[in-house]
Design a protein around this motif. Structure first.
Motif, PDB file in Angstrom:
ATOM      1  N   LEU A  69      25.873  35.682  31.483  1.00 22.35           N
ATOM      2  CA  LEU A  69      27.042  36.563  31.521  1.00 22.35           C
ATOM      3  C   LEU A  69      27.726  36.607  32.889  1.00 22.35           C
ATOM      4  CD1 LEU A  69      25.747  39.528  29.325  1.00 22.35           C
ATOM      5  CD2 LEU A  69      27.164  37.579  28.642  1.00 22.35           C
ATOM      6  N   PRO A  70      26.984  36.659  34.014  1.00 20.04           N
ATOM      7  CA  PRO A  70      27.674  36.717  35.316  1.00 20.04           C
ATOM      8  C   PRO A  70      28.434  35.453  35.680  1.00 20.04           C
ATOM      9  CG  PRO A  70      25.397  37.504  35.495  1.00 20.04           C
ATOM     10  CD  PRO A  70      25.526  36.853  34.168  1.00 20.04           C
ATOM     11  N   VAL A  71      28.190  34.334  34.991  1.00 18.89           N
ATOM     12  CA  VAL A  71      28.914  33.101  35.315  1.00 18.89           C
ATOM     13  C   VAL A  71      29.987  32.781  34.278  1.00 18.89           C
ATOM     14  CG1 VAL A  71      27.096  32.082  36.708  1.00 18.89           C
ATOM     15  CG2 VAL A  71      27.061  31.725  34.239  1.00 18.89           C
ATOM     16  N   CYS A  72      30.247  33.713  33.380  1.00 23.95           N
ATOM     17  CA  CYS A  72      31.388  33.579  32.459  1.00 23.95           C
ATOM     18  C   CYS A  72      32.619  34.138  33.183  1.00 23.95           C
ATOM     19  CB  CYS A  72      31.127  34.335  31.156  1.00 23.95           C
ATOM     20  SG  CYS A  72      29.870  33.591  30.105  1.00 23.95           S
ATOM     21  N   ARG A  73      33.243  33.311  33.999  1.00 25.26           N
ATOM     22  CA  ARG A  73      34.288  33.781  34.917  1.00 25.26           C
ATOM     23  C   ARG A  73      35.530  34.282  34.182  1.00 25.26           C
ATOM     24  NH1 ARG A  73      31.949  29.353  37.467  1.00 25.26           N
ATOM     25  NH2 ARG A  73      30.995  29.846  39.477  1.00 25.26           N
ATOM     26  N   ASN A  74      35.866  33.653  33.078  1.00 23.04           N
ATOM     27  CA  ASN A  74      37.030  34.119  32.325  1.00 23.04           C
ATOM     28  C   ASN A  74      36.769  35.496  31.735  1.00 23.04           C
ATOM     29  OD1 ASN A  74      39.094  31.849  32.269  1.00 23.04           O
ATOM     30  ND2 ASN A  74      37.262  30.735  31.663  1.00 23.04           N
ATOM     31  N   LEU A  75      35.536  35.715  31.281  1.00 24.24           N
ATOM     32  CA  LEU A  75      35.167  37.031  30.757  1.00 24.24           C
ATOM     33  C   LEU A  75      35.265  38.085  31.858  1.00 24.24           C
ATOM     34  CD1 LEU A  75      33.946  38.907  28.583  1.00 24.24           C
ATOM     35  CD2 LEU A  75      31.681  38.153  29.342  1.00 24.24           C
ATOM     36  N   SER A  77      37.068  37.955  34.604  1.00 25.90           N
ATOM     37  CA  SER A  77      38.473  38.171  34.967  1.00 25.90           C
ATOM     38  C   SER A  77      39.171  39.056  33.949  1.00 25.90           C
ATOM     39  CB  SER A  77      39.202  36.828  35.071  1.00 25.90           C
ATOM     40  OG  SER A  77      38.736  36.073  36.167  1.00 25.90           O
ATOM     41  N   PHE A  78      38.825  38.864  32.662  1.00 31.71           N
ATOM     42  CA  PHE A  78      39.403  39.711  31.615  1.00 31.71           C
ATOM     43  C   PHE A  78      38.956  41.161  31.798  1.00 31.71           C
ATOM     44  CE2 PHE A  78      38.653  41.821  27.513  1.00 31.71           C
ATOM     45  CZ  PHE A  78      39.952  41.915  27.050  1.00 31.71           C
ATOM     46  N   GLY A 322      44.679  36.747  46.408  1.00 30.12           N
ATOM     47  CA  GLY A 322      43.257  36.615  46.678  1.00 30.12           C
ATOM     48  C   GLY A 322      42.447  35.930  45.606  1.00 30.12           C
ATOM     49  N   GLN A 323      43.067  35.468  44.515  1.00 34.39           N
ATOM     50  CA  GLN A 323      42.308  34.827  43.453  1.00 34.39           C
ATOM     51  C   GLN A 323      41.918  33.400  43.846  1.00 34.39           C
ATOM     52  OE1 GLN A 323      44.831  35.312  39.929  1.00 34.39           O
ATOM     53  NE2 GLN A 323      43.599  37.076  39.318  1.00 34.39           N
ATOM     54  N   TYR A 324      41.031  32.800  43.048  1.00 31.94           N
ATOM     55  CA  TYR A 324      40.597  31.439  43.352  1.00 31.94           C
ATOM     56  C   TYR A 324      40.643  30.584  42.092  1.00 31.94           C
ATOM     57  CZ  TYR A 324      36.020  32.578  41.277  1.00 31.94           C
ATOM     58  OH  TYR A 324      35.010  32.943  40.420  1.00 31.94           O
ATOM     59  N   ASP A 388      41.200  24.811  36.929  1.00 32.69           N
ATOM     60  CA  ASP A 388      40.714  25.861  36.042  1.00 32.69           C
ATOM     61  C   ASP A 388      40.843  27.191  36.767  1.00 32.69           C
ATOM     62  OD1 ASP A 388      39.532  27.234  33.964  1.00 32.69           O
ATOM     63  OD2 ASP A 388      37.496  26.870  34.675  1.00 32.69           O
ATOM     64  N   GLY A 389      41.477  28.143  36.122  1.00 32.80           N
ATOM     65  CA  GLY A 389      41.664  29.443  36.746  1.00 32.80           C
ATOM     66  C   GLY A 389      43.110  29.903  36.567  1.00 32.80           C
ATOM     67  N   PRO A 390      43.522  30.926  37.302  1.00 36.05           N
ATOM     68  CA  PRO A 390      42.795  31.561  38.405  1.00 36.05           C
ATOM     69  C   PRO A 390      41.794  32.611  37.935  1.00 36.05           C
ATOM     70  CG  PRO A 390      44.933  32.576  38.139  1.00 36.05           C
ATOM     71  CD  PRO A 390      44.877  31.483  37.121  1.00 36.05           C
TER      72      PRO A 390
END
Length: 570
Positions: A69-75, A77-78, A322-324, A388-390
């Protein structure tokens, strides 16, 4: 105490809840296997190692549910975007995702060690029981399953002496072989995740970390071996172990003690991890879809100090300060993705990143973009880039405070470039309704060349603030932490000039490191009864210092000064 709670209270609460759930699961399942009546005969064969193997297995299921769960970056960010109405203190927990990911990984390693060691003893006892001479209850229990109409309890079905028997069980049973594979994967993943490997051999870390796919596949399969067996409830109804254990020689010969029947525990791990696995698969599908979208490099700028800038455009790309993003260049590596902070502002019609050459991948991209050549690289020769991102970071909250401290070390200044640019554009457009009223900017660099690529932006902001008569809005402090005697002499000779000899700014460069205690006390005196956001992009040692300063210089009174620490994590 109040100032500590302000900065760390919620994080500590989350950790305590997580640790409490681990303790509860361990103790709950330990009691089930150590006292449960259906495992009476299983304990006769395995002794205390049954409970010691099964209790950490339950904790492993729980932590393997959390690890993805901590590496689901899109989740994340949502969640960060949807929680905009929540307290900044709550959103800050999302910025500590990688710290929590590492804690969960170490907990998995701990429970794996306990589980594996306990099962090594279990296998040894089962192999020994299988070769034990008749006349003992262990032999009687091990012989069950040899005749038709019987079910076995001892999964070591062949008679081998140890250690051959143990190796046979480990490498011929589904549970044993999958257990060996996932343990080896875990050892490789953890050892390759050390700071030294990540910094010096990032590719090694990146590729080995993807063994998690095999780890999770093996984890799901592992339970289907059903090596831990118990008496069936139907059998328990007619065969009471406490009454029949002493009559093991006449099982099946008297009606009160028929032969006990056994069954393996149904696999449970897949029920724990199926949800996070689906979420992660969706995460990767989103990343893949984004990676296929066309990205155009509109400009490549070479800066001093082996730093270069890529300005890009992508249809539908929207960012906040500040996003990446993650960047992949197939010409350099087909599989590798690397994170970079966006240095452009949301108001600009392109997005940009600054990259310092520090390894094989960045050097490869440097050459692919033609930065090592004197002549300009033609546009059609520029490499294809996937983005991929931000993704959201702590710096998004910078406009949630009236006063902020921005601290960057070296290339760690990049997220603040985005912030300062955005502030500059807002003032150009006469956006005077900003909640943010004061910025204290600190930049620490070892080498004078590092200042050059960022100085133009600071000069533009400085000029704009003077034009708008807002010179008090931005206070910047630039520190040179490394210099030689000849440089020192040069700096001394030009110290009285109107502009700084290094940066060209009116604010003179300072030498050495900041006295953080004095800086915090000065800011606390100028902004009493307020919350000051402290944002850092830099090394862990500096993070520890600033976090300590935030705690020590915040007041216990909720109405007093409070410094809120935020750190960039990738």
């Amino acid at each position: 105490m109040g100032n500590w709670v302000e900065n760390e209270g919620l994080s500590i609460f989350v950790i305590l809840v997580w640790l409490g759930l681990n303790v509860f699961l361990f103790w709950y399942y330990y009691l089930i296997y150590d006292k449960g009546p259906l495992y009476y005969y299983t304990r006769e064969l395995l002794g205390p190692y049954l409970a010691l193997a099964r209790a950490p297995a339950a904790c492993l299921n729980f932590n393997c549910l959390l690890i993805l769960l901590p590496v689901c970056r899109n989740l994340l960010s949502f969640l960060r975007g949807s929680s905009a109405c929540c307290s900044v203190r709550v959103r800050r927990q999302l910025d500590r995702n990688l710290t929590f990911h590492k804690l969960v990984a170490w907990m998995i390693a701990l429970h794996t060690a306990i589980h594996t060691i306990a099962h090594l003893f279990n296998v040894e006892r089962l192999v020994d029981a299988r070769t034990e001479e008749n006349g003992t209850i262990k032999a009687a229990l091990s012989d069950l399953g040899d005749q038709s109409g019987e079910t076995y309890l001892n999964f070591a079905r062949k008679r081998f002496l140890n250690p051959i028997g143990g190796l046979y069980v480990a490498f011929t049973t589904l549970a044993g072989l999958s257990g060996v594979i996932i343990t080896l994967c875990l050892i490789l993943i953890i050892t390759s995740s050390t700071k030294t490997i990540r910094r010096s051999y990032f590719e090694v870390f990146w590729f080995i970390h993807h063994l998690f796919v095999i780890f999770f596949a093996g984890l799901v399969i592992h339970g289907f071996g059903r090596i831990v067996r118990r008496q069936t409830p139907e059998s328990f109804g007619v065969h009471k172990p406490k009454d029949c254990a002493k009559n093991y020689t006449v099982w099946g010969k008297i009606s009160s003690c028929p032969k006990p029947q056994f069954a393996g525990n149904p696999p449970m791990t897949w029920k724990w991890v199926i949800g996070p696995m689906i979420l992660y698969v969706c995460e990767r599908l989103v990343r893949f879809w984004r990676s296929q979208q066309k990205v155009v490099i509109t400009k490549v700028v070479t800066h001093p100090f082996q730093t270069f800038e890529l300005q890009m455009k992508k249809k539908g790309f929207k960012m906040e300060v500040g996003q990446y993003i993650f960047v992949k260049c197939p010409e350099v590596s087909v599989l590798e993705w690397h994170p970079f902070t966006l240095t452009s502002a949301p108001e600009e019609d392109y997005f940009s990143i600054h990259i310092r050459v520090v390894g094989d991948w960045t050097e490869g991209l440097f050459k692919a973009c033609g930065c090592d050549k004197e002549q300009l690289q033609e546009a059609w020769k520029l490499p294809k880039i996937a983005v991929d991102g931000p993704f959201g970071t702590a710096s998004e909250d910078v406009f949630s405070y009236e006063t902020v401290m921005l601290v960057g070390a070296g290339i760690g200044v990049t997220p603040f470039a985005s912030i300062l640019k955005s502030v500059w554009y807002k003032y150009c457009n006469n956006a005077m309704d900003l909640r943010l009223k004061k910025i204290y900017f600190y930049w620490l660099c070892r080498d004078t060349h590092a200042f050059e690529w960022f100085a133009d932006l600071l000069q533009s902001v400085e000029a704009q603030m003077q034009e708008k008569n807002q010179t008090d809005f931005l206070s910047y402090n630039i520190y040179l932490t490394g210099w030689d005697e000849s440089q020192a002499t040069h700096f001394t000779m030009h110290h009285d000039e109107e502009k700084d000899v290094i940066t060209g700014l009116k604010q003179k460069t300072q030498y050495g490191r900041p006295n953080w205690e004095n800086e915090f006390k000065t800011i606390a005196g100028q902004h009493p009864n307020s919350r000051v956001g402290v944002f850092l992009c830099g090394p862990e040692a500096l993070a520890e210092t600033l976090n300590k300063m935030c705690i020590n210089n915040s007041e216990a009174d909720p109405r007093g000064i409070h410094f809120i620490f935020n750190k960039e994590n990738f």
